[in-house]
Design a protein around this motif. Structure first.
Motif, PDB file in Angstrom:
ATOM      1  N   GLU A 117       2.171  11.884  -0.487  1.00  0.00           N
ATOM      2  CA  GLU A 117       1.028  12.787  -0.376  1.00  0.00           C
ATOM      3  C   GLU A 117       0.662  13.239  -1.777  1.00  0.00           C
ATOM      4  O   GLU A 117       1.534  13.559  -2.585  1.00  0.00           O
ATOM      5  CB  GLU A 117       1.357  13.976   0.518  1.00  0.00           C
ATOM      6  N   HIS A 118      -0.625  13.250  -2.056  1.00  0.00           N
ATOM      7  CA  HIS A 118      -1.064  13.612  -3.407  1.00  0.00           C
ATOM      8  C   HIS A 118      -2.367  14.392  -3.331  1.00  0.00           C
ATOM      9  O   HIS A 118      -3.269  14.042  -2.576  1.00  0.00           O
ATOM     10  CB  HIS A 118      -1.271  12.358  -4.259  1.00  0.00           C
ATOM     11  N   ILE A 119      -2.445  15.456  -4.106  1.00  0.00           N
ATOM     12  CA  ILE A 119      -3.677  16.253  -4.210  1.00  0.00           C
ATOM     13  C   ILE A 119      -4.322  15.930  -5.547  1.00  0.00           C
ATOM     14  O   ILE A 119      -3.757  16.208  -6.609  1.00  0.00           O
ATOM     15  CB  ILE A 119      -3.385  17.760  -4.111  1.00  0.00           C
ATOM     16  N   GLY A 120      -5.499  15.310  -5.490  1.00  0.00           N
ATOM     17  CA  GLY A 120      -6.229  14.972  -6.699  1.00  0.00           C
ATOM     18  C   GLY A 120      -7.277  16.015  -7.030  1.00  0.00           C
ATOM     19  O   GLY A 120      -7.314  17.105  -6.446  1.00  0.00           O
ATOM     20  N   THR A 121      -8.142  15.679  -7.954  1.00  0.00           N
ATOM     21  CA  THR A 121      -9.179  16.620  -8.375  1.00  0.00           C
ATOM     22  C   THR A 121     -10.145  16.925  -7.241  1.00  0.00           C
ATOM     23  O   THR A 121     -10.476  18.087  -6.984  1.00  0.00           O
ATOM     24  CB  THR A 121      -9.963  16.037  -9.562  1.00  0.00           C
ATOM     25  N   LEU A 122     -10.596  15.888  -6.536  1.00  0.00           N
ATOM     26  CA  LEU A 122     -11.556  16.068  -5.451  1.00  0.00           C
ATOM     27  C   LEU A 122     -10.963  15.822  -4.074  1.00  0.00           C
ATOM     28  O   LEU A 122     -11.328  16.491  -3.115  1.00  0.00           O
ATOM     29  CB  LEU A 122     -12.754  15.138  -5.655  1.00  0.00           C
ATOM     30  N   ASN A 123     -10.062  14.853  -3.970  1.00  0.00           N
ATOM     31  CA  ASN A 123      -9.530  14.453  -2.673  1.00  0.00           C
ATOM     32  C   ASN A 123      -8.021  14.667  -2.599  1.00  0.00           C
ATOM     33  O   ASN A 123      -7.341  14.746  -3.612  1.00  0.00           O
ATOM     34  CB  ASN A 123      -9.810  12.969  -2.414  1.00  0.00           C
ATOM     35  N   SER A 124      -7.516  14.722  -1.369  1.00  0.00           N
ATOM     36  CA  SER A 124      -6.073  14.641  -1.157  1.00  0.00           C
ATOM     37  C   SER A 124      -5.809  13.426  -0.281  1.00  0.00           C
ATOM     38  O   SER A 124      -6.663  13.012   0.510  1.00  0.00           O
ATOM     39  CB  SER A 124      -5.536  15.919  -0.497  1.00  0.00           C
ATOM     40  N   TYR A 125      -4.614  12.841  -0.441  1.00  0.00           N
ATOM     41  CA  TYR A 125      -4.269  11.614   0.260  1.00  0.00           C
ATOM     42  C   TYR A 125      -2.934  11.767   0.970  1.00  0.00           C
ATOM     43  O   TYR A 125      -2.000  12.373   0.446  1.00  0.00           O
ATOM     44  CB  TYR A 125      -4.179  10.440  -0.717  1.00  0.00           C
ATOM     45  N   SER A 126      -2.853  11.205   2.168  1.00  0.00           N
ATOM     46  CA  SER A 126      -1.599  11.129   2.907  1.00  0.00           C
ATOM     47  C   SER A 126      -1.378   9.669   3.281  1.00  0.00           C
ATOM     48  O   SER A 126      -2.203   9.066   3.959  1.00  0.00           O
ATOM     49  CB  SER A 126      -1.655  12.007   4.152  1.00  0.00           C
ATOM     50  N   VAL A 127      -0.252   9.100   2.824  1.00  0.00           N
ATOM     51  CA  VAL A 127       0.006   7.668   2.968  1.00  0.00           C
ATOM     52  C   VAL A 127       1.154   7.417   3.948  1.00  0.00           C
ATOM     53  O   VAL A 127       2.209   8.046   3.858  1.00  0.00           O
ATOM     54  CB  VAL A 127       0.371   7.041   1.605  1.00  0.00           C
ATOM     55  N   SER A 128       0.934   6.498   4.878  1.00  0.00           N
ATOM     56  CA  SER A 128       1.970   6.034   5.791  1.00  0.00           C
ATOM     57  C   SER A 128       2.082   4.514   5.663  1.00  0.00           C
ATOM     58  O   SER A 128       1.186   3.864   5.124  1.00  0.00           O
ATOM     59  CB  SER A 128       1.626   6.411   7.239  1.00  0.00           C
ATOM     60  N   ILE A 129       3.190   3.952   6.140  1.00  0.00           N
ATOM     61  CA  ILE A 129       3.343   2.499   6.159  1.00  0.00           C
ATOM     62  C   ILE A 129       3.855   2.056   7.529  1.00  0.00           C
ATOM     63  O   ILE A 129       4.517   2.816   8.233  1.00  0.00           O
ATOM     64  CB  ILE A 129       4.311   1.983   5.071  1.00  0.00           C
ATOM     65  N   THR A 130       3.523   0.833   7.899  1.00  0.00           N
ATOM     66  CA  THR A 130       4.017   0.248   9.141  1.00  0.00           C
ATOM     67  C   THR A 130       4.662  -1.099   8.811  1.00  0.00           C
ATOM     68  O   THR A 130       4.012  -2.151   8.889  1.00  0.00           O
ATOM     69  CB  THR A 130       2.884   0.067  10.166  1.00  0.00           C
ATOM     70  N   PRO A 131       5.931  -1.090   8.410  1.00  0.00           N
ATOM     71  CA  PRO A 131       6.603  -2.351   8.091  1.00  0.00           C
ATOM     72  C   PRO A 131       6.784  -3.222   9.331  1.00  0.00           C
ATOM     73  O   PRO A 131       6.963  -2.717  10.443  1.00  0.00           O
ATOM     74  CB  PRO A 131       7.972  -1.901   7.552  1.00  0.00           C
ATOM     75  N   VAL A 132       6.734  -4.527   9.132  1.00  0.00           N
ATOM     76  CA  VAL A 132       7.120  -5.485  10.162  1.00  0.00           C
ATOM     77  C   VAL A 132       8.526  -5.959   9.802  1.00  0.00           C
ATOM     78  O   VAL A 132       8.744  -6.503   8.713  1.00  0.00           O
ATOM     79  CB  VAL A 132       6.150  -6.668  10.235  1.00  0.00           C
ATOM     80  N   ILE A 133       9.477  -5.739  10.708  1.00  0.00           N
ATOM     81  CA  ILE A 133      10.876  -6.093  10.473  1.00  0.00           C
ATOM     82  C   ILE A 133      11.233  -7.224  11.426  1.00  0.00           C
ATOM     83  O   ILE A 133      11.168  -7.055  12.648  1.00  0.00           O
ATOM     84  CB  ILE A 133      11.790  -4.880  10.706  1.00  0.00           C
ATOM     85  N   ARG A 134      11.610  -8.357  10.873  1.00  0.00           N
ATOM     86  CA  ARG A 134      11.946  -9.516  11.688  1.00  0.00           C
ATOM     87  C   ARG A 134      13.426  -9.850  11.519  1.00  0.00           C
ATOM     88  O   ARG A 134      13.915  -9.996  10.387  1.00  0.00           O
ATOM     89  CB  ARG A 134      11.086 -10.722  11.296  1.00  0.00           C
ATOM     90  N   LEU A 135      14.125  -9.991  12.643  1.00  0.00           N
ATOM     91  CA  LEU A 135      15.538 -10.349  12.647  1.00  0.00           C
ATOM     92  C   LEU A 135      15.685 -11.732  13.275  1.00  0.00           C
ATOM     93  O   LEU A 135      15.418 -11.907  14.466  1.00  0.00           O
ATOM     94  CB  LEU A 135      16.348  -9.324  13.448  1.00  0.00           C
ATOM     95  N   ASP A 136      16.066 -12.722  12.472  1.00  0.00           N
ATOM     96  CA  ASP A 136      16.314 -14.075  12.960  1.00  0.00           C
ATOM     97  C   ASP A 136      17.821 -14.297  13.006  1.00  0.00           C
ATOM     98  O   ASP A 136      18.503 -14.196  11.976  1.00  0.00           O
ATOM     99  CB  ASP A 136      15.646 -15.105  12.046  1.00  0.00           C
ATOM    100  N   ILE A 137      18.328 -14.608  14.200  1.00  0.00           N
ATOM    101  CA  ILE A 137      19.772 -14.608  14.441  1.00  0.00           C
ATOM    102  C   ILE A 137      20.299 -16.020  14.660  1.00  0.00           C
ATOM    103  O   ILE A 137      19.728 -16.808  15.420  1.00  0.00           O
ATOM    104  CB  ILE A 137      20.090 -13.734  15.670  1.00  0.00           C
ATOM    105  N   LYS A 138      21.394 -16.331  13.973  1.00  0.00           N
ATOM    106  CA  LYS A 138      22.119 -17.578  14.184  1.00  0.00           C
ATOM    107  C   LYS A 138      23.610 -17.254  14.311  1.00  0.00           C
ATOM    108  O   LYS A 138      24.015 -16.087  14.198  1.00  0.00           O
ATOM    109  CB  LYS A 138      21.891 -18.551  13.017  1.00  0.00           C
ATOM    110  N   GLU A 139      24.426 -18.287  14.526  1.00  0.00           N
ATOM    111  CA  GLU A 139      25.867 -18.084  14.593  1.00  0.00           C
ATOM    112  C   GLU A 139      26.359 -17.495  13.274  1.00  0.00           C
ATOM    113  O   GLU A 139      26.160 -18.071  12.203  1.00  0.00           O
ATOM    114  CB  GLU A 139      26.588 -19.420  14.837  1.00  0.00           C
ATOM    115  N   GLY A 140      26.953 -16.314  13.345  1.00  0.00           N
ATOM    116  CA  GLY A 140      27.597 -15.725  12.181  1.00  0.00           C
ATOM    117  C   GLY A 140      26.695 -15.109  11.143  1.00  0.00           C
ATOM    118  O   GLY A 140      27.169 -14.678  10.085  1.00  0.00           O
TER     119      GLY A 140
END
Length: 244
Positions: A117-140
């Motif tokens: 979150e940042h307050i600038g001279t004119l605007n303020s910003y609120s940042v979020s992220i949506t990561p994609v987490i992929r789990l590929d499973i094999k033996e061991g």
């Protein structure tokens, strides 16, 4: 020493260790504390230092990949352990977008809000992220892929230092709104592509906001990788073995 394989991004991650009793998905405040301890409190410098070892993938996304081995476990055992972790970790019922036992693949998409979150001279910003987490499973072993393409931003055009004259009437974006939410005309939902902002672009009007967002995104990838390894090798609560 663990070996981190980056098929898409060149970066060496020093993964922190978190308590098994701690929530798997960190709150923004906890993540910020961790990021400051690991990378320092000067976000611009930290982002520049990280960027020197980062390469965006072919889709201009920030992608981390690591193979975690546990040779004593079968594909089924690993799937059960990580399915349990994913189910217990992400409260949003829609977060697990793919869960295929036969293919050995779990895909998770879940938002962590207000990482910067940042307050600038004119605007303020609120940042979020949506990561994609992929789990590929094999033996061991399991391959973990963590990808973020853009920052999700609420821009408040009345929230800057010169936007209004009294704090009482300032408004701050604190979560991503629904697309049809028109309750506050001064707030805008935006997506900032990581590749088009600092530190990958030097001259960026949102330089300070994006510097912190990058460091926090990087730190969250460390936490996710560490938590997957913890769940794989030691379980979530420590009593998930077959001796009962």
């Amino acid at each position: 020493m663990r070996i981190i394989k980056h098929a898409i991004i060149t970066a060496i991650l020093t993964l922190g260790t978190f308590s098994a009793a701690q929530a798997q998905v960190m709150k923004s405040a906890d993540l910020e504390k961790y990021a400051k301890e690991k990378y320092g409190e000067k976000w611009l410098d930290a982002a520049a230092n990280l960027a020197s070892g980062l390469t965006l993938d072919k889709n201009e996304s920030l992608t981390y990949q690591q193979v975690i081995s546990d040779p004593g476990k079968t594909k089924q055992q690993i799937y059960v352990a990580l399915n349990y972790w994913a189910t217990a970790t992400f409260d949003d019922k829609q977060a697990i977008t793919l869960n295929d036992k036969e293919a050995g693949c779990i895909i998770i998409k879940s938002t962590i809000r207000n990482i910067a979150e940042h307050i600038g001279t004119l605007n303020s910003y609120s940042v979020s992220i949506t990561p994609v987490i992929r789990l590929d499973i094999k033996e061991g072993k399991v391959r973990v892929t963590y990808t973020v393409q853009d920052y999700e931003v609420l821009t408040d055009i009345s929230g800057g230092w010169f936007g209004v004259t009294d704090n009482e009437h300032k408004t701050y974006g604190d979560s991503k709104r629904k697309a049809d939410d028109k309750t506050n005309a001064k707030l805008f939902d935006e997506k900032w592509e990581i590749a088009h902002h600092y530190p990958f672009v030097e001259k960026d009007p949102q330089k300070r906001t994006c510097a912190k967002a990058l460091v926090m995104t990087h730190a969250y990838s460390n936490a996710i990788m560490d938590k997957v390894e913890e769940a794989l090798k030691h379980g979530i609560v420590g009593n998930e073995d077959d001796d009962w």
